[in-house]
Write an enzyme that holds these catalytic residues in place. Structure first.
Site, mmCIF file in Angstrom:
data_model
loop_
_atom_site.group_PDB
_atom_site.id
_atom_site.type_symbol
_atom_site.label_atom_id
_atom_site.label_comp_id
_atom_site.label_asym_id
_atom_site.label_seq_id
_atom_site.Cartn_x
_atom_site.Cartn_y
_atom_site.Cartn_z
ATOM 1 N N LYS A 11 -32.378 35.311 11.972
ATOM 2 C CA LYS A 11 -32.464 36.694 11.500
ATOM 3 C C LYS A 11 -31.937 37.696 12.543
ATOM 4 C CE LYS A 11 -36.333 35.724 8.354
ATOM 5 N NZ LYS A 11 -37.661 36.189 7.864
ATOM 6 N N TYR A 51 -33.628 37.982 -1.397
ATOM 7 C CA TYR A 51 -35.094 38.055 -1.388
ATOM 8 C C TYR A 51 -35.668 38.588 -2.704
ATOM 9 C CZ TYR A 51 -35.441 36.826 3.573
ATOM 10 O OH TYR A 51 -35.409 36.148 4.777
ATOM 11 N N ASN A 114 -39.256 37.914 12.345
ATOM 12 C CA ASN A 114 -39.808 36.614 12.742
ATOM 13 C C ASN A 114 -38.752 35.534 12.978
ATOM 14 O OD1 ASN A 114 -39.201 36.210 10.094
ATOM 15 N ND2 ASN A 114 -41.250 35.592 9.437
ATOM 16 N N HIS A 117 -35.501 32.122 8.982
ATOM 17 C CA HIS A 117 -35.905 31.808 7.609
ATOM 18 C C HIS A 117 -35.886 30.299 7.443
ATOM 19 C CE1 HIS A 117 -36.012 31.851 3.201
ATOM 20 N NE2 HIS A 117 -35.073 30.920 3.260
ATOM 21 N N GLU A 128 -30.467 28.659 -2.156
ATOM 22 C CA GLU A 128 -30.150 29.498 -0.994
ATOM 23 C C GLU A 128 -28.867 29.028 -0.303
ATOM 24 O OE1 GLU A 128 -34.859 30.633 -0.278
ATOM 25 O OE2 GLU A 128 -33.847 29.340 1.185
HETATM 26 N N1 UDP Z 1 -42.678 39.391 5.548
HETATM 27 C C1 UDP Z 1 -43.120 40.611 6.023
HETATM 28 N N2 UDP Z 1 -44.448 40.918 5.906
HETATM 29 C C2 UDP Z 1 -45.354 40.067 5.352
HETATM 30 C C3 UDP Z 1 -44.909 38.833 4.860
HETATM 31 C C4 UDP Z 1 -43.557 38.506 4.972
HETATM 32 O O1 UDP Z 1 -42.343 41.395 6.539
HETATM 33 O O2 UDP Z 1 -46.548 40.403 5.274
HETATM 34 C C5 UDP Z 1 -41.250 39.049 5.669
HETATM 35 C C6 UDP Z 1 -40.995 38.036 6.793
HETATM 36 O O3 UDP Z 1 -39.732 38.346 7.384
HETATM 37 C C7 UDP Z 1 -40.952 36.729 6.036
HETATM 38 C C8 UDP Z 1 -40.245 37.159 4.733
HETATM 39 O O4 UDP Z 1 -40.800 38.444 4.458
HETATM 40 O O5 UDP Z 1 -40.258 35.734 6.750
HETATM 41 C C9 UDP Z 1 -40.474 36.247 3.552
HETATM 42 O O6 UDP Z 1 -41.877 36.076 3.367
HETATM 43 P P1 UDP Z 1 -42.494 34.635 3.079
HETATM 44 O O7 UDP Z 1 -43.904 34.844 2.644
HETATM 45 O O8 UDP Z 1 -41.583 33.881 2.164
HETATM 46 O O9 UDP Z 1 -42.527 33.963 4.534
HETATM 47 P P2 UDP Z 1 -41.671 32.745 5.139
HETATM 48 O O10 UDP Z 1 -41.377 31.793 4.022
HETATM 49 O O11 UDP Z 1 -40.414 33.350 5.733
HETATM 50 O O12 UDP Z 1 -42.548 32.143 6.198
HETATM 51 MG MG MG Z 2 -40.533 32.105 2.195
#
Ligand code: UDP
Ligand code: MG
Length: 139
Positions: A11, A51, A114, A117, A128
Site C-alpha cells: 500500500k 474496494y 496497514n 493487502h 483481484e
Molecule cells: N480499514 C480501515 N479501518 C477499519 C478497517 C479496515 O481503514 O476499521 C482499511 C484497512 O486498510 C484494511 C482495509 O480497510 O486493510 C480493508 O478492510 P478489511 O476488513 O478487509 O481488512 P484486511 O482484509 O485488509 O485485513
Molecule cells: Mg479484506
C-alpha cells in the site's frame, strides 16, 4: 477454483516509507513465488472499484482516498494454501494486534495505513488478480 494463488498490494504508506524491497524479500523467503508484478498508481475511481465490497463501511471514503494517494505494488503470489498462509504472514488488520514478525507488525503504522493487502478467499484472489493483470502479464 485454484487454491494456490493469492493477490497482494504493497500500500502507499509502505511504498512511501521505502519498504517495497523488504516486503517482497519477506514474501519470497516465506515460500511465495511471484507470478505477476506491477508498480502503479490507482485513480480514486479504480480504488473505489477495488474496494466496492466495503462501500457501506464507515471507513470506505478514507480507504479510497488513502489507496489512491500514491503508488502501490500489485502482485499475484503462488504457494500451496496461498490465501490462508499469506493472511498469516501479513497478520491482523490492526498492526497493534498483528503477531510479532508479521508484515503488518513490522511495517504498518495504523489500522488504515496497514502496509499490505491480502485476499480473503480463493474466489477474491482470482477476482483481484484479474482486476490488475491480463493473461499476458501472469507467468
Ligand atoms: N480499514 C480501515 N479501518 C477499519 C478497517 C479496515 O481503514 O476499521 C482499511 C484497512 O486498510 C484494511 C482495509 O480497510 O486493510 C480493508 O478492510 P478489511 O476488513 O478487509 O481488512 P484486511 O482484509 O485488509 O485485513
Ligand atoms: Mg479484506
Amino acid at each position: 477454483m485454484e487454491t494456490n494463488k493469492t493477490f497482494t498490494m504493497i500500500k502507499p504508506d509502505a511504498v512511501a516509507a521505502g519498504h517495497i524491497g523488504a516486503i517482497l524479500d519477506k514474501i519470497t523467503k516465506s515460500g511465495f513465488k511471484i507470478t505477476a508484478l506491477k508498480y502503479t498508481w490507482l485513480s480514486s475511481e479504480k480504488a473505489g472499484q477495488f474496494y466496492a465490497v466495503h462501500s457501506e463501511r464507515p471507513f470506505y471514503k478514507a480507504l479510497v482516498e488513502f489507496m489512491s494517494s500514491g503508488p502501490i505494488v500489485a502482485a499475484i503470489l503462488e504457494k500451496d494454501n496461498a490465501v490462508e498462509d499469506f493472511r498469516k504472514l501479513i497478520g491482523a488488520t490492526d498492526p497493534a494486534k498483528a503477531e510479532p514478525g508479521t508484515i503488518r507488525n513490522l511495517f504498518a503504522k495504523s489500522i488504515d495505513a496497514n502496509a499490505v493487502h491480502g485476499s480473503d478467499s480463493d474466489e477474491n484472489a482470482q477476482i483481484e488478480g484479474n482486476f490488475y493483470f491480463s493473461a499476458f502479464e501472469k507467468f
